[in-house]
Motif scaffolding. Structure first.
Motif, PDB file in Angstrom:
ATOM      1  N   ALA A 125       0.849  -1.201   0.000  1.00 21.36           N
ATOM      2  CA  ALA A 125       0.000   0.000   0.000  1.00 21.36           C
ATOM      3  C   ALA A 125       0.883   1.249   0.000  1.00 21.36           C
ATOM      4  O   ALA A 125       2.022   1.207   0.461  1.00 21.36           O
ATOM      5  N   PRO A 126       0.367   2.366  -0.490  1.00 20.65           N
ATOM      6  CA  PRO A 126       1.140   3.608  -0.444  1.00 20.65           C
ATOM      7  C   PRO A 126       1.300   4.138   0.982  1.00 20.65           C
ATOM      8  O   PRO A 126       2.180   4.934   1.261  1.00 20.65           O
ATOM      9  N   ASN A 127       0.450   3.678   1.909  1.00 16.07           N
ATOM     10  CA  ASN A 127       0.490   4.089   3.314  1.00 16.07           C
ATOM     11  C   ASN A 127       1.056   2.945   4.139  1.00 16.07           C
ATOM     12  O   ASN A 127       0.494   1.844   4.141  1.00 16.07           O
ATOM     13  N   VAL A 128       2.167   3.208   4.851  1.00 23.18           N
ATOM     14  CA  VAL A 128       2.842   2.143   5.585  1.00 23.18           C
ATOM     15  C   VAL A 128       3.083   2.571   7.027  1.00 23.18           C
ATOM     16  O   VAL A 128       3.527   3.688   7.290  1.00 23.18           O
ATOM     17  N   VAL A 129       2.779   1.675   7.955  1.00 25.50           N
ATOM     18  CA  VAL A 129       3.131   1.860   9.360  1.00 25.50           C
ATOM     19  C   VAL A 129       4.283   0.900   9.626  1.00 25.50           C
ATOM     20  O   VAL A 129       4.181  -0.296   9.334  1.00 25.50           O
ATOM     21  N   VAL A 130       5.386   1.430  10.161  1.00 26.12           N
ATOM     22  CA  VAL A 130       6.576   0.625  10.393  1.00 26.12           C
ATOM     23  C   VAL A 130       6.851   0.559  11.892  1.00 26.12           C
ATOM     24  O   VAL A 130       6.794   1.570  12.590  1.00 26.12           O
ATOM     25  N   VAL A 131       7.134  -0.639  12.378  1.00 26.22           N
ATOM     26  CA  VAL A 131       7.459  -0.872  13.789  1.00 26.22           C
ATOM     27  C   VAL A 131       8.703  -1.751  13.861  1.00 26.22           C
ATOM     28  O   VAL A 131       9.079  -2.374  12.874  1.00 26.22           O
ATOM     29  N   GLY A 132       9.335  -1.798  15.004  1.00 29.70           N
ATOM     30  CA  GLY A 132      10.521  -2.633  15.149  1.00 29.70           C
ATOM     31  C   GLY A 132      10.191  -4.103  15.351  1.00 29.70           C
ATOM     32  O   GLY A 132      10.714  -4.987  14.679  1.00 29.70           O
ATOM     33  N   ASP A 133       9.301  -4.378  16.272  1.00 24.56           N
ATOM     34  CA  ASP A 133       9.002  -5.736  16.719  1.00 24.56           C
ATOM     35  C   ASP A 133       7.940  -6.419  15.854  1.00 24.56           C
ATOM     36  O   ASP A 133       6.849  -5.869  15.662  1.00 24.56           O
ATOM     37  N   PRO A 134       8.232  -7.622  15.338  1.00 22.98           N
ATOM     38  CA  PRO A 134       7.209  -8.352  14.569  1.00 22.98           C
ATOM     39  C   PRO A 134       5.928  -8.592  15.378  1.00 22.98           C
ATOM     40  O   PRO A 134       4.829  -8.581  14.822  1.00 22.98           O
ATOM     41  N   GLY A 135       6.051  -8.777  16.690  1.00 18.08           N
ATOM     42  CA  GLY A 135       4.867  -8.936  17.544  1.00 18.08           C
ATOM     43  C   GLY A 135       4.008  -7.689  17.541  1.00 18.08           C
ATOM     44  O   GLY A 135       2.775  -7.756  17.531  1.00 18.08           O
ATOM     45  N   ARG A 136       4.665  -6.514  17.537  1.00 18.90           N
ATOM     46  CA  ARG A 136       3.915  -5.258  17.469  1.00 18.90           C
ATOM     47  C   ARG A 136       3.254  -5.119  16.103  1.00 18.90           C
ATOM     48  O   ARG A 136       2.139  -4.617  15.986  1.00 18.90           O
ATOM     49  N   ALA A 137       3.926  -5.589  15.054  1.00 17.74           N
ATOM     50  CA  ALA A 137       3.324  -5.541  13.711  1.00 17.74           C
ATOM     51  C   ALA A 137       2.040  -6.368  13.697  1.00 17.74           C
ATOM     52  O   ALA A 137       1.031  -5.945  13.122  1.00 17.74           O
ATOM     53  N   ARG A 138       2.067  -7.538  14.344  1.00 19.47           N
ATOM     54  CA  ARG A 138       0.851  -8.361  14.411  1.00 19.47           C
ATOM     55  C   ARG A 138      -0.253  -7.626  15.180  1.00 19.47           C
ATOM     56  O   ARG A 138      -1.410  -7.643  14.785  1.00 19.47           O
ATOM     57  N   ALA A 139       0.120  -6.981  16.301  1.00 18.90           N
ATOM     58  CA  ALA A 139      -0.867  -6.256  17.108  1.00 18.90           C
ATOM     59  C   ALA A 139      -1.482  -5.101  16.311  1.00 18.90           C
ATOM     60  O   ALA A 139      -2.699  -4.882  16.366  1.00 18.90           O
ATOM     61  N   VAL A 140      -0.677  -4.366  15.568  1.00 13.74           N
ATOM     62  CA  VAL A 140      -1.201  -3.280  14.735  1.00 13.74           C
ATOM     63  C   VAL A 140      -2.054  -3.869  13.614  1.00 13.74           C
ATOM     64  O   VAL A 140      -3.136  -3.368  13.300  1.00 13.74           O
ATOM     65  N   GLY A 141      -1.580  -4.960  13.016  1.00 13.99           N
ATOM     66  CA  GLY A 141      -2.315  -5.609  11.931  1.00 13.99           C
ATOM     67  C   GLY A 141      -3.695  -6.075  12.348  1.00 13.99           C
ATOM     68  O   GLY A 141      -4.636  -6.055  11.538  1.00 13.99           O
ATOM     69  N   GLU A 142      -3.866  -6.461  13.613  1.00 15.56           N
ATOM     70  CA  GLU A 142      -5.176  -6.903  14.108  1.00 15.56           C
ATOM     71  C   GLU A 142      -6.212  -5.786  14.055  1.00 15.56           C
ATOM     72  O   GLU A 142      -7.410  -6.047  14.060  1.00 15.56           O
ATOM     73  N   ARG A 143      -5.774  -4.542  13.991  1.00 10.29           N
ATOM     74  CA  ARG A 143      -6.691  -3.401  13.938  1.00 10.29           C
ATOM     75  C   ARG A 143      -7.132  -3.077  12.512  1.00 10.29           C
ATOM     76  O   ARG A 143      -7.983  -2.224  12.301  1.00 10.29           O
ATOM     77  N   LEU A 144      -6.535  -3.748  11.534  1.00  9.13           N
ATOM     78  CA  LEU A 144      -6.866  -3.488  10.135  1.00  9.13           C
ATOM     79  C   LEU A 144      -8.044  -4.340   9.678  1.00  9.13           C
ATOM     80  O   LEU A 144      -8.223  -5.472  10.133  1.00  9.13           O
ATOM     81  N   GLU A 145      -8.810  -3.804   8.745  1.00  6.50           N
ATOM     82  CA  GLU A 145      -9.886  -4.558   8.114  1.00  6.50           C
ATOM     83  C   GLU A 145      -9.251  -5.484   7.080  1.00  6.50           C
ATOM     84  O   GLU A 145      -8.371  -5.069   6.330  1.00  6.50           O
TER      85      GLU A 145
END
Length: 157
Positions: free
Chosen positions: A23-43
């Motif tokens: 996607a043209p819009n990207v949220v970047v985090v350090g921890d893969p676990g945090r990426a999963r937690a942020v991803g859970e908020r996506l549709e």
């Protein structure tokens, strides 16, 4: 890595993100676990790539396509992720997570929105992101982040 290679293969070399799914819009985090937690908020969230510390999840936030990517610990891994994301077509990158700081008036746990950053490799930063505002604070220390309000002037190249 060249943009031609990434486009030709259709997959970014280290993050292994399929260019068509970035996607043209990207949220970047350090921890893969945090990426999963942020991803859970996506549709419609789905894992689109995983290689080493780079976990990528695609989805949408309020109907807007978003990719979440982890980059692991440290600047080099983040640098690789940011460069690949830009070459793959990302237009907005938001880095969310933790960081150290040297300002005594900023309490532990405070939310900080940086409007500028200082890097030792100013020339390289200017080449990669020519419109990125680079500022040097009066008490600049190596590559620490500094607020635009404290800044004296933009760094020249």
């Amino acid at each position: 890595m060249s943009s031609v290679r990434a486009a030709r293969e259709g997959v970014l070399p280290l993050t292994r993100i399929p260019v068509a799914q970035l996607a043209p819009n990207v949220v970047v985090v350090g921890d893969p676990g945090r990426a999963r937690a942020v991803g859970e908020r996506l549709e419609g969230a789905e894992e689109i790539a995983s290689n080493r510390e780079y976990l990528s999840i695609g989805g949408a936030y309020r109907g807007v396509p978003v990719t979440v990517v982890s980059h692991g610990v440290g600047g080099p891994g983040a640098g690789v992720a940011f460069e690949e994301l830009c070459r793959g077509g990302a237009r907005r990158i938001i880095r969310a997570g933790t960081a150290g700081g040297l300002q005594p008036d900023v309490a532990d746990g405070a939310v900080v929105v940086a409007t500028a950053a200082v890097r030792a490799a100013v020339t390289e930063a200017s080449r990669l992101m020519p419109k990125l505002p680079l500022f040097a604070g009066g008490r600049s220390f190596g590559g620490r982040m500094t607020s635009q309000a404290e800044s004296e002037a933009p760094l020249g190249v």
